[in-house]
Scaffold this motif. Sequence first.
Motif, PDB file in Angstrom:
ATOM      1  N   HIS A  63     -49.073  -1.560  17.570  1.00 62.90           N
ATOM      2  CA  HIS A  63     -47.745  -1.527  16.955  1.00 62.90           C
ATOM      3  C   HIS A  63     -47.860  -1.091  15.494  1.00 62.90           C
ATOM      4  O   HIS A  63     -47.046  -0.289  15.013  1.00 62.90           O
ATOM      5  CB  HIS A  63     -47.084  -2.904  17.069  1.00 62.90           C
ATOM      6  CG  HIS A  63     -45.693  -2.944  16.529  1.00 62.90           C
ATOM      7  ND1 HIS A  63     -44.637  -2.366  17.181  1.00 62.90           N
ATOM      8  CD2 HIS A  63     -45.194  -3.476  15.387  1.00 62.90           C
ATOM      9  CE1 HIS A  63     -43.527  -2.554  16.457  1.00 62.90           C
ATOM     10  NE2 HIS A  63     -43.857  -3.222  15.366  1.00 62.90           N
ATOM     11  N   GLN A 100     -48.351   2.634  15.192  1.00 61.40           N
ATOM     12  CA  GLN A 100     -47.173   3.425  15.557  1.00 61.40           C
ATOM     13  C   GLN A 100     -46.080   3.348  14.501  1.00 61.40           C
ATOM     14  O   GLN A 100     -45.299   4.276  14.354  1.00 61.40           O
ATOM     15  CB  GLN A 100     -46.596   2.955  16.894  1.00 61.40           C
ATOM     16  CG  GLN A 100     -47.499   3.274  18.064  1.00 61.40           C
ATOM     17  CD  GLN A 100     -46.986   2.683  19.352  1.00 61.40           C
ATOM     18  OE1 GLN A 100     -46.018   1.931  19.359  1.00 61.40           O
ATOM     19  NE2 GLN A 100     -47.637   3.008  20.441  1.00 61.40           N
ATOM     20  N   SER A 101     -46.011   2.230  13.768  1.00 63.06           N
ATOM     21  CA  SER A 101     -44.958   2.066  12.771  1.00 63.06           C
ATOM     22  C   SER A 101     -45.332   2.801  11.489  1.00 63.06           C
ATOM     23  O   SER A 101     -46.496   3.000  11.175  1.00 63.06           O
ATOM     24  CB  SER A 101     -44.725   0.584  12.498  1.00 63.06           C
ATOM     25  OG  SER A 101     -45.870  -0.014  11.944  1.00 63.06           O
ATOM     26  N   GLU A 141     -42.420  -5.219   9.030  1.00 62.20           N
ATOM     27  CA  GLU A 141     -43.013  -3.922   8.700  1.00 62.20           C
ATOM     28  C   GLU A 141     -43.780  -3.989   7.386  1.00 62.20           C
ATOM     29  O   GLU A 141     -44.820  -3.345   7.241  1.00 62.20           O
ATOM     30  CB  GLU A 141     -41.947  -2.834   8.660  1.00 62.20           C
ATOM     31  CG  GLU A 141     -41.320  -2.546  10.007  1.00 62.20           C
ATOM     32  CD  GLU A 141     -42.328  -2.196  11.095  1.00 62.20           C
ATOM     33  OE1 GLU A 141     -43.258  -1.406  10.838  1.00 62.20           O
ATOM     34  OE2 GLU A 141     -42.192  -2.732  12.204  1.00 62.20           O
TER      35      GLU A 141
END
Length: 67
Positions: free
Chosen positions: A62, A65-66, A4
Amino acid sequence: MTEECVLTVFRQFYMTPDKMLCFYGQDLEDKTMALQSLVDRQFLVREKFKGGYSLTEAGYHHMKQSV
């Protein structure tokens, strides 16, 4: 560093798929495991340039969305 954290760097620079972002020095060393994990998951592509990585389409989605 976590995956992340790496994706946050891509987000900070408004990266889109197929645009290379370079990591270097201590930053590259600290993020090596997370970068490799994202490559293994096919979210990033390692470029020929040392420390260069690009988002795949899946990685881009991804990343968006994170949080």
